[in-house]
Design a protein around this motif. Structure first.
Motif, PDB file in Angstrom:
ATOM      1  N   ARG A  22     -31.337  68.921  35.829  1.00 42.26           N
ATOM      2  CA  ARG A  22     -30.322  69.187  36.163  1.00 42.26           C
ATOM      3  C   ARG A  22     -28.968  68.693  35.139  1.00 42.26           C
ATOM      4  N   SER A  23     -29.190  67.710  34.787  1.00 37.45           N
ATOM      5  CA  SER A  23     -27.879  66.976  33.929  1.00 37.45           C
ATOM      6  C   SER A  23     -27.975  67.330  32.525  1.00 37.45           C
ATOM      7  N   ALA A  63     -33.945  60.038  41.908  1.00 36.93           N
ATOM      8  CA  ALA A  63     -33.159  58.589  42.361  1.00 36.93           C
ATOM      9  C   ALA A  63     -33.983  57.564  41.963  1.00 36.93           C
ATOM     10  N   GLY A  64     -35.323  57.695  42.369  1.00 35.16           N
ATOM     11  CA  GLY A  64     -36.440  56.678  41.390  1.00 35.16           C
ATOM     12  C   GLY A  64     -36.438  57.319  40.213  1.00 35.16           C
ATOM     13  N   ILE A 105     -21.233  60.876  36.957  1.00 33.83           N
ATOM     14  CA  ILE A 105     -20.721  61.703  35.562  1.00 33.83           C
ATOM     15  C   ILE A 105     -19.510  62.519  35.987  1.00 33.83           C
ATOM     16  N   LYS A 109     -24.518  63.090  39.820  1.00 27.68           N
ATOM     17  CA  LYS A 109     -23.650  64.059  39.373  1.00 27.68           C
ATOM     18  C   LYS A 109     -22.146  63.629  39.820  1.00 27.68           C
ATOM     19  N   ALA A 135     -37.491  66.308  37.309  1.00 27.66           N
ATOM     20  CA  ALA A 135     -36.637  65.637  38.580  1.00 27.66           C
ATOM     21  C   ALA A 135     -35.236  65.769  38.557  1.00 27.66           C
ATOM     22  N   GLY A 136     -34.500  65.398  39.627  1.00 26.14           N
ATOM     23  CA  GLY A 136     -33.058  65.917  40.079  1.00 26.14           C
ATOM     24  C   GLY A 136     -32.185  65.817  38.725  1.00 26.14           C
ATOM     25  N   VAL A 137     -32.176  64.650  38.120  1.00 25.33           N
ATOM     26  CA  VAL A 137     -31.260  64.382  37.150  1.00 25.33           C
ATOM     27  C   VAL A 137     -31.726  64.923  35.721  1.00 25.33           C
TER      28      VAL A 137
END
Ligand SMILES: Nc1ncnc2c1ncn2[C@@H]1O[C@H](COP(=O)(O)OP(=O)(O)O)[C@@H](O)[C@H]1O
Ligand SMILES: CC(=O)OP(=O)(O)O
Ligand SMILES: [Mg+2]
Length: 242
Positions: A175-176, A51-52, A127, A124, A170-172
């Motif tokens: 996973r993306s 997120a950051g 997108i 998510k 990190a999150g993005v």
């Protein structure tokens, strides 16, 4: 350093600082282990996209530049933070909207970034809505990627192109596949080529996703800031008992 009066640095400690150091420390350790290389010989561009979000240029195992500043507001366009912005925006909003510095600062931290552009902060969902044809969400995604690429290019030059790996974390970042694809798209001449299938494949743990023949490796490195904090704490405790 910021290009502002030196006395602000001397008297107030006003300088660029950076964040996500715990994550980058963990990433450097993992990548050095993976390449079986001393960390002092490791040059990477690390992208911590949560997120950051920030990027770090790491030369000989140490960070030589990073996108966040004295606060996490500087740099990339994030979930709700604007990232880099012309400071004149403060004056414009103060006179046109009668907003206080505190109010503007709060908007730039909490109501800007991809959320500010499209009203949604979860990447998510951004997108998914972009793929469903929403122009607003596509714009937010493009602005987000554009800023990542701007710094990817800058840090590539900082490191003179001598880079072992571009790391997504990190999150993005972990996973993306679309964000990774958009960030690395068209960089073949710079020696960065993704393998389409490896990029899209599910998986956990550190993995390589560059195409065969790509001069620079591209890695997904799941970050573990909690573990890094625990390990560093243990080191301090052990040192103080030594
Ligand atoms: N499959 C996915 N595709 C795109 N973004 C994702 C996916 N899974 C999680 N994210 C995004 O990861 C971000 C959170 O990352 P994380 O590193 O956990 O954040 P924080 O900065 O809060 O620690 C959120 O913006 C979320 O939308
Ligand atoms: C510094 C920062 O924004 O961290 P995060 O969003 O990853 O919690
Ligand atoms: Mg985080």
């Amino acid at each position: 350093m910021y290009g502002i009066p030196y006395s602000y640095y001397e008297e107030l400690g006003l300088r660029r600082y950076g964040f996500h150091g715990t994550s980058y420390e963990y990433i450097v350790t993992q990548v050095a282990k993976h390449f079986e290389k001393p960390r002092k010989e490791l040059n990477i561009i690390a992208c911590h996209l949560g997120a950051g979000a920030s990027l770090a240029a790491i030369k000989n195992g140490s960070c030589i530049d990073t996108t966040m500043g004295i606060t996490p507001l500087e740099g990339l366009v994030m979930a709700t933070r604007s990232g880099d912005i012309d400071p004149a925006v403060f004056e414009i909003l103060e006179s046109s909207r009668k907003m206080s510095i505190g109010q503007i600062s709060s908007v730039l931290n909490k109501e800007s970034g991809i959320y500010g552009i499209c009203g949604e902060k979860d990447m998510k969902t951004v997108i998914e809505l972009s793929e469903a044809g929403s122009e607003k969400h596509t714009l937010a995604l493009q602005v987000y990627i554009h800023r990542i690429r701007k710094y990817l290019g800058a840090f590539y030059l900082h490191l003179g192109g001598r880079i072992d790996a571009v790391v997504f974390s990190a999150g993005v970042g972990e996973r993306s596949s679309i964000v990774r694809h958009m960030a690395c798209c068209g960089l073949e001449l710079l020696g960065i080529t993704l393998d389409k299938d490896k990029n899209q494949a599910d998986g956990d743990g550190l993995r390589e996703i560059q195409a065969e023949g790509s001069r620079i490796k591209v890695l997904i490195v799941p970050t573990d800031e909690e573990l890094a904090i625990a390990q560093q704490t243990l080191e301090v405790v052990n040192e103080s008992h030594a």
